[in-house]
Motif scaffolding. Structure first.
Motif, PDB file in Angstrom:
ATOM      1  N   GLN A 106     -17.382  -1.196  -4.785  1.00 50.52           N
ATOM      2  CA  GLN A 106     -16.963  -0.292  -3.693  1.00 50.52           C
ATOM      3  C   GLN A 106     -17.668  -0.720  -2.406  1.00 50.52           C
ATOM      4  N   PHE A 107     -17.027  -1.329  -1.449  1.00 53.77           N
ATOM      5  CA  PHE A 107     -15.586  -1.608  -1.386  1.00 53.77           C
ATOM      6  C   PHE A 107     -15.427  -3.042  -0.918  1.00 53.77           C
ATOM      7  N   PHE A 108     -15.687  -3.956  -1.797  1.00 58.05           N
ATOM      8  CA  PHE A 108     -15.710  -5.381  -1.431  1.00 58.05           C
ATOM      9  C   PHE A 108     -15.307  -6.229  -2.636  1.00 58.05           C
ATOM     10  N   TRP A 109     -15.011  -7.491  -2.344  1.00 59.13           N
ATOM     11  CA  TRP A 109     -14.828  -8.511  -3.382  1.00 59.13           C
ATOM     12  C   TRP A 109     -15.782  -9.655  -3.063  1.00 59.13           C
ATOM     13  N   THR A 110     -16.408 -10.195  -4.065  1.00 59.74           N
ATOM     14  CA  THR A 110     -17.133 -11.447  -3.855  1.00 59.74           C
ATOM     15  C   THR A 110     -16.477 -12.501  -4.728  1.00 59.74           C
ATOM     16  N   LEU A 111     -16.303 -13.690  -4.180  1.00 59.90           N
ATOM     17  CA  LEU A 111     -15.713 -14.758  -4.977  1.00 59.90           C
ATOM     18  C   LEU A 111     -16.478 -16.046  -4.763  1.00 59.90           C
ATOM     19  N   GLN A 112     -16.552 -16.798  -5.823  1.00 59.47           N
ATOM     20  CA  GLN A 112     -17.300 -18.045  -5.829  1.00 59.47           C
ATOM     21  C   GLN A 112     -16.551 -19.048  -6.684  1.00 59.47           C
ATOM     22  N   PRO A 113     -16.043 -20.146  -6.102  1.00 60.72           N
ATOM     23  CA  PRO A 113     -16.089 -20.516  -4.687  1.00 60.72           C
ATOM     24  C   PRO A 113     -15.022 -19.769  -3.887  1.00 60.72           C
ATOM     25  N   ALA A 114     -15.127 -19.793  -2.567  1.00 57.34           N
ATOM     26  CA  ALA A 114     -14.169 -19.097  -1.709  1.00 57.34           C
ATOM     27  C   ALA A 114     -13.097 -20.036  -1.176  1.00 57.34           C
ATOM     28  N   SER A 138      -8.582   1.299   0.701  1.00 59.42           N
ATOM     29  CA  SER A 138      -7.579   0.526   1.459  1.00 59.42           C
ATOM     30  C   SER A 138      -8.193  -0.605   2.275  1.00 59.42           C
ATOM     31  N   THR A 139      -9.519  -0.571   2.461  1.00 58.82           N
ATOM     32  CA  THR A 139     -10.175  -1.638   3.225  1.00 58.82           C
ATOM     33  C   THR A 139     -10.699  -2.754   2.304  1.00 58.82           C
ATOM     34  N   MET A 140     -10.490  -2.609   1.014  1.00 61.02           N
ATOM     35  CA  MET A 140     -11.095  -3.529   0.048  1.00 61.02           C
ATOM     36  C   MET A 140     -10.270  -4.816  -0.051  1.00 61.02           C
ATOM     37  N   MET A 141     -10.593  -5.749   0.826  1.00 58.53           N
ATOM     38  CA  MET A 141      -9.832  -6.993   0.944  1.00 58.53           C
ATOM     39  C   MET A 141     -10.773  -8.173   1.049  1.00 58.53           C
ATOM     40  N   SER A 142     -10.261  -9.314   0.633  1.00 62.69           N
ATOM     41  CA  SER A 142     -10.967 -10.568   0.845  1.00 62.69           C
ATOM     42  C   SER A 142      -9.913 -11.669   0.889  1.00 62.69           C
ATOM     43  N   SER A 143     -10.354 -12.908   0.945  1.00 65.12           N
ATOM     44  CA  SER A 143      -9.367 -13.983   0.946  1.00 65.12           C
ATOM     45  C   SER A 143      -9.939 -15.235   0.328  1.00 65.12           C
ATOM     46  N   LEU A 144      -9.017 -16.060  -0.146  1.00 62.71           N
ATOM     47  CA  LEU A 144      -9.339 -17.356  -0.745  1.00 62.71           C
ATOM     48  C   LEU A 144      -8.636 -18.412   0.093  1.00 62.71           C
ATOM     49  N   LEU A 145      -9.357 -19.448   0.482  1.00 64.13           N
ATOM     50  CA  LEU A 145      -8.755 -20.523   1.258  1.00 64.13           C
ATOM     51  C   LEU A 145      -8.365 -21.681   0.328  1.00 64.13           C
ATOM     52  N   VAL A 146      -7.090 -22.022   0.351  1.00 62.26           N
ATOM     53  CA  VAL A 146      -6.614 -23.201  -0.374  1.00 62.26           C
ATOM     54  C   VAL A 146      -6.413 -24.296   0.664  1.00 62.26           C
ATOM     55  N   GLY A 204      -3.315 -22.742   2.446  1.00 60.27           N
ATOM     56  CA  GLY A 204      -3.253 -21.555   3.298  1.00 60.27           C
ATOM     57  C   GLY A 204      -4.250 -20.509   2.852  1.00 60.27           C
ATOM     58  N   VAL A 205      -4.132 -19.346   3.463  1.00 58.76           N
ATOM     59  CA  VAL A 205      -5.032 -18.238   3.165  1.00 58.76           C
ATOM     60  C   VAL A 205      -4.331 -17.291   2.183  1.00 58.76           C
ATOM     61  N   TYR A 206      -4.989 -17.059   1.062  1.00 65.20           N
ATOM     62  CA  TYR A 206      -4.477 -16.165   0.024  1.00 65.20           C
ATOM     63  C   TYR A 206      -5.264 -14.856   0.097  1.00 65.20           C
ATOM     64  N   LEU A 207      -4.559 -13.788   0.395  1.00 69.86           N
ATOM     65  CA  LEU A 207      -5.209 -12.485   0.541  1.00 69.86           C
ATOM     66  C   LEU A 207      -5.456 -11.848  -0.825  1.00 69.86           C
ATOM     67  N   ILE A 208      -6.606 -11.197  -0.935  1.00 74.23           N
ATOM     68  CA  ILE A 208      -6.963 -10.454  -2.139  1.00 74.23           C
ATOM     69  C   ILE A 208      -7.047  -8.980  -1.774  1.00 74.23           C
ATOM     70  N   ARG A 209      -6.354  -8.132  -2.505  1.00 71.51           N
ATOM     71  CA  ARG A 209      -6.411  -6.694  -2.234  1.00 71.51           C
ATOM     72  C   ARG A 209      -6.685  -5.938  -3.528  1.00 71.51           C
ATOM     73  N   CYS A 210      -7.233  -4.741  -3.373  1.00 73.89           N
ATOM     74  CA  CYS A 210      -7.488  -3.881  -4.528  1.00 73.89           C
ATOM     75  C   CYS A 210      -6.236  -3.085  -4.866  1.00 73.89           C
ATOM     76  N   PHE A 211      -5.917  -3.034  -6.171  1.00 73.31           N
ATOM     77  CA  PHE A 211      -4.704  -2.405  -6.679  1.00 73.31           C
ATOM     78  C   PHE A 211      -4.952  -1.061  -7.355  1.00 73.31           C
ATOM     79  N   GLU A 212      -6.190  -0.637  -7.364  1.00 69.18           N
ATOM     80  CA  GLU A 212      -6.519   0.579  -8.111  1.00 69.18           C
ATOM     81  C   GLU A 212      -7.284   1.474  -7.148  1.00 69.18           C
ATOM     82  N   PHE A 213      -6.831   2.729  -7.002  1.00 74.36           N
ATOM     83  CA  PHE A 213      -7.538   3.612  -6.073  1.00 74.36           C
ATOM     84  C   PHE A 213      -8.961   3.802  -6.582  1.00 74.36           C
ATOM     85  N   CYS A 214      -9.941   3.371  -5.771  1.00 74.55           N
ATOM     86  CA  CYS A 214     -11.319   3.310  -6.256  1.00 74.55           C
ATOM     87  C   CYS A 214     -12.285   4.103  -5.382  1.00 74.55           C
TER      88      CYS A 214
END
Ligand code: CU
Length: 91
Positions: free
Chosen positions: A5-13, A80-88, A65-75
């Motif tokens: 709540q309310f973030f995503w961390t990803l490795q690698p990005a 609604s602000t829980m977003m991140s992105s992955l760069l391909v 491109g930029v791949y958006l990550i969003r949360c799908f479960e009301f948490c």
């Protein structure tokens, strides 16, 4: 891929285009939903992010491109602000 709540961390990005990617998805608090959108805004995969579990999602990411990550479960209030992105990136 870790949700909280309310973030995503990803490795690698960032990954090179054409990569076969295994998303290993978990949560540090409550249930979240991991949803991945391609650079055109189309949903291309989703999996639950649950505390105490590691759920896997395998995808081949061909298009740069930029791949958006969003949360799908009301948490919670800021779900609604829980977003991140992955760069391909281009090879
Ligand atoms: Cu959420």
């Amino acid at each position: 891929m870790t949700g909280g709540q309310f973030f995503w961390t990803l490795q690698p990005a960032r990954v090179p285009a054409g990569s076969r990617v295994r998303f290993d998805v978990t949560s540090i608090d409550v249930n979240h939903g991991f949803g991945l959108y391609d650079p055109h805004g189309h949903l291309i995969g989703s999996v639950q992010a649950m505390p105490g579990y590691h759920n896997q999602l395998d995808l081949t990411l061909d298009e740069p491109g930029v791949y958006l990550i969003r949360c799908f479960e009301f948490c919670g209030l800021s779900h609604s602000t829980m977003m991140s992105s992955l760069l391909v990136r281009r090879r």
